[in-house]
Enzyme design. Structure first.
Site: not given
Length: 134
Positions: A30, A81, A94
């Site tokens: 988003i 990361n 993620h």
């Protein structure tokens, strides 16, 4: 173990779901860096990559590959990361799949790469240390 973050993303919070499997969930970011910027997350809660069981990793990369192909960008980044000082903003593993449509810094990931210089003997010590732990 399904985290509350994942539970919210996969059910409570509206999202633009792309691919979902038993182990993973993917959706559009988003706050994208470019058109089609997507995230792939494991349904298992782990903050860092080394905490994630391998079966989830085996599921995630084929999904990232499918998304990269569907995005249609010739150039793209797959980014993951680990830890706040390594730019991890959300404490859940993620993977970003980020199209890089042009050489411009206007869209896609912009990366600085501060190359470090090591003498050969120091590099050998680093290698020996890591190799021994593998």
């Amino acid at each position: 173990m399904l985290s509350s973050t994942v539970s919210r993303i996969t059910g409570e919070i509206p999202s633009y779901k792309l691919v979902e499997t038993e182990l993973s969930f993917s959706f559009l970011d988003i706050g994208p860096l470019s058109k089609g910027h997507a995230l792939v997350i494991p349904k298992y809660h782990a903050e860092k990559l080394h905490e994630l069981p391998d079966e989830y990793l085996n599921d995630i990369l084929p999904i990232a590959k499918k998304i990269a192909i569907a995005q249609g960008a010739e150039n793209y980044n797959v980014l993951q990361n680990n830890g706040r000082i390594a730019h991890q903003e959300v404490p859940h593993v993620h993977f970003h799949v980020i199209p890089k449509p042009s050489e411009s810094d206007e869209q896609g990931l912009v990366v600085g790469w501060p190359v470090q210089k090591f003498e050969k003997d120091e590099l050998q010590k680093i290698y020996d240390d890591i190799k021994q732990k593998l």
